[in-house]
Design an enzyme around this catalytic site. Structure first.
Site, PDB file in Angstrom:
ATOM      1  N   ASP A  29       0.787  -1.247   0.000  1.00 10.91           N
ATOM      2  CA  ASP A  29       0.000   0.000   0.000  1.00 10.91           C
ATOM      3  C   ASP A  29       0.816   1.294   0.000  1.00 10.91           C
ATOM      4  O   ASP A  29       1.811   1.418   0.719  1.00 10.91           O
ATOM      5  CB  ASP A  29      -0.847   0.100   1.275  1.00 10.91           C
ATOM      6  CG  ASP A  29      -1.592  -1.144   1.618  1.00 10.91           C
ATOM      7  OD1 ASP A  29      -1.566  -2.103   0.839  1.00 10.91           O
ATOM      8  OD2 ASP A  29      -2.203  -1.164   2.700  1.00 10.91           O
ATOM      9  N   ASP A 145      -5.402   1.179   9.442  1.00 11.01           N
ATOM     10  CA  ASP A 145      -5.326   2.015   8.240  1.00 11.01           C
ATOM     11  C   ASP A 145      -5.899   3.424   8.438  1.00 11.01           C
ATOM     12  O   ASP A 145      -6.765   3.870   7.670  1.00 11.01           O
ATOM     13  CB  ASP A 145      -6.018   1.305   7.047  1.00 11.01           C
ATOM     14  CG  ASP A 145      -5.439  -0.085   6.797  1.00 11.01           C
ATOM     15  OD1 ASP A 145      -4.334  -0.371   7.313  1.00 11.01           O
ATOM     16  OD2 ASP A 145      -6.091  -0.888   6.109  1.00 11.01           O
TER      17      ASP A 145
HETATM   18  C1  FRU Z   1      -3.971  -3.563   2.736  1.00 14.99           C
HETATM   19  C2  FRU Z   1      -3.351  -4.006   4.045  1.00 14.99           C
HETATM   20  C3  FRU Z   1      -3.709  -3.040   5.151  1.00 14.99           C
HETATM   21  C4  FRU Z   1      -2.587  -3.224   6.121  1.00 14.99           C
HETATM   22  C5  FRU Z   1      -1.400  -3.460   5.216  1.00 14.99           C
HETATM   23  C6  FRU Z   1      -0.380  -4.395   5.777  1.00 14.99           C
HETATM   24  O1  FRU Z   1      -3.324  -4.014   1.603  1.00 14.99           O
HETATM   25  O2  FRU Z   1      -3.750  -5.324   4.337  1.00 14.99           O
HETATM   26  O3  FRU Z   1      -4.986  -3.254   5.705  1.00 14.99           O
HETATM   27  O4  FRU Z   1      -2.410  -2.098   6.938  1.00 14.99           O
HETATM   28  O5  FRU Z   1      -1.920  -3.991   4.008  1.00 14.99           O
HETATM   29  O6  FRU Z   1       0.746  -4.458   4.965  1.00 14.99           O
END
Ligand code: FRU
Length: 485
Positions: A29, A145
């Protein structure tokens, strides 16, 4: 990143030239997107030690133009017992205050997730975590998040809004703060939509409808990922819903989530804080949890999408989120080296380096169905077809090298596309990254494509007389020219 590394295996994907990739190792992300000190800062989920997900830390890259990127040392490294999951950065709005504040998820080894805080006073290069972390903790296992955005409350006071998910409960929680440290719960949105998924990486973006400053809406962006033994093999995707935010609650205008991108590979997209002119610029991760671990790139894995400018436009009586490439893409197309016309008696072959921008226009009444075939040196075929009888644009990725990536990698993705109006298609191919913008961003489709590491030929043809006008530019040539000038 401009040092292409060309893996040998057929079907392997070369390093993109005009998208952000990490120099080495794993990326997922986008995190902490912020425009500050004249630079676009991108932090990203990163494993600093290997090509697979793990040791989650915040990598960091900056760019003056969203095209040329410089990677910096890891900004928030993982620690014993704690990984740094996704989150956001905001720039202080106080005059003379240069502080950047990050809110991110501490994912503790004891299966507990909570929101933590860090600040930077050197422009985003080094960070001090708050001794009181975590600053927002519900004692739950999938609270994550945090995306922070400025807003004005009902009394006209400037505040910070934090949106985060309880991922397993399919809920978005809204909190308010004046100091980015103490957070008050405002409301909770959801669950809604399909079950059997987790909700991740929310954003709440304020946008005018049709550029009317008196008609402001809030758009909730969400990423959803199927979970469970019989999880949907199509995997991860993004959705949005347009609504209102009264300073306390988000109320959607319609009762359903709308798909944000019709391909398989756009996830975790969020917008920059403090972008010039208040623009909403989104970056997403171009992959899919279904097969992210097997994407054939080395020595890095993971790429960001093109930057996309978000807007709300009324289309066929409905308010839609539209996305157009932001920045250099339009400039490059305006400098196009090739303008040509295709028709039934005259298919056109565009031979490219595999890093290509292309804009096509046609009137389905004159062309009938239109087809673009993309072929490289891999045993894979990617085709884009406007099937007028079916009323859709269909993107197919298949062939042995697509099957070799993962059993769920071969795909057929569709966008509803009738034949009543002329069509304008912007196609961006950058190594393994294909992004299609239909009718000035009314719809988008983003896919990884394993075309190989050599040149790519795009064949354009139609059923009837045409014409299809094609403007194309080879980005490899442009970047070489850029560097030598
Ligand atoms: C989304 C996610 C988020 C988390 C991150 C971990 O792709 O699963 O919810 O914070 O990736 O790498």
């Amino acid at each position: 990143m401009t040092d292409p590394v060309r893996p040998a295996a057929s079907g392997a994907m070369p390093r993109p030239l005009f998208h952000l990739t990490p120099h080495r190792h794993w990326m997922n992300d986008p995190n902490g997107l912020v425009h500050h000190g004249g630079l676009w800062h991108v932090y990203f989920q990163h494993n600093p030690e290997g090509p697979d997900w793990g040791n989650m830390s915040w990598g960091h890259a900056t760019s003056p133009d969203l095209l040329h990127w410089t990677e910096h040392p890891v900004a928030l490294p993982y620690r014993p017992g704690e990984q740094m999951f996704s989150g956001s950065v905001v720039a202080s709005r106080l005059p003379g205050d240069d502080t950047l504040t990050a809110l991110f998820t501490s994912a503790y080894d004891d299966d507990h997730q909570a929101q933590s805080r860090a600040t930077s006073t050197d422009g985003g290069y080094t960070w001090a975590t708050d001794p009181d972390n975590p600053v927002l903790d519900r004692g739950t296992r999938a609270f994550r998040d945090p995306k922070v955005v400025p807003y004005v409350d009902a009394d006209g006071d400037a505040r910070w809004l934090l949106v985060a998910v309880e991922a397993d409960d399919r809920q978005v929680l809204l909190y308010s703060s004046t100091d980015l440290r103490a957070w008050t719960h405002l409301s909770t949105f959801g669950p809604t939509g399909t079950d059997g998924v987790v909700w991740e990486c929310p954003d709440l973006v304020r946008l005018p409808v049709d550029d009317d400053p008196d008609d402001q809406r809030w758009v909730l962006l969400l990423s959803t990922n199927p979970v469970g033994a019989d999880a949907d093999p199509e995997g991860s995707s993004m959705s949005y819903v347009v609504g209102r935010f009264d300073g306390r609650e988000f109320t959607p205008d319609v009762d359903r989530l709308t798909r944000l991108d019709h391909g398989r590979d756009l996830y975790a997209g969020v917008t920059f804080d403090h972008a010039p002119d208040g623009e909403a610029i989104l970056l997403g991760w171009m992959s899919n949890w279904r097969y992210a671990a097997s994407v054939p790139t080395a020595p890095w894995r993971g790429a960001m999408s093109l930057p996309r400018r978000l807007a709300l436009r009324t289309v066929d009586g409905q308010v839609r989120l539209v996305q157009e490439p932001f920045g250099f893409v339009r400039t490059w197309l305006d400098r196009a080296t090739l303008a040509t016309v295709a028709g039934d008696a005259q298919p056109v072959e565009l031979v490219s380096s595999g890093h290509l921008l292309c804009e096509l226009r046609w009137d389905p009444a004159a062309t009938g169905s239109v087809r673009l075939d993309l072929r490289g040196d891999a045993d894979a075929l990617v085709s884009i077809c406007h099937d007028v009888a079916a009323g859709e644009l269909r993107v197919t990725r298949g062939g042995a090298d697509a099957e070799a990536v993962h059993p769920d990698f071969p795909s057929v993705s569709t966008v509803p596309l009738g034949c009543a109006r002329p069509v304008r298609l912007l196609v961006s191919l950058d190594g393994g990254l294909l992004e299609i913008f239909v009718n000035q961003g009314e719809q988008t489709l983003s896919n990884l494509v394993p075309l190989g590491t050599g040149p790519v030929t795009v064949t354009v043809e139609c059923d009837d007389r045409g014409p299809i006008t094609v403007v194309a530019v080879d980005a490899a040539g442009l970047l070489t020219a850029d560097r030598s000038s």
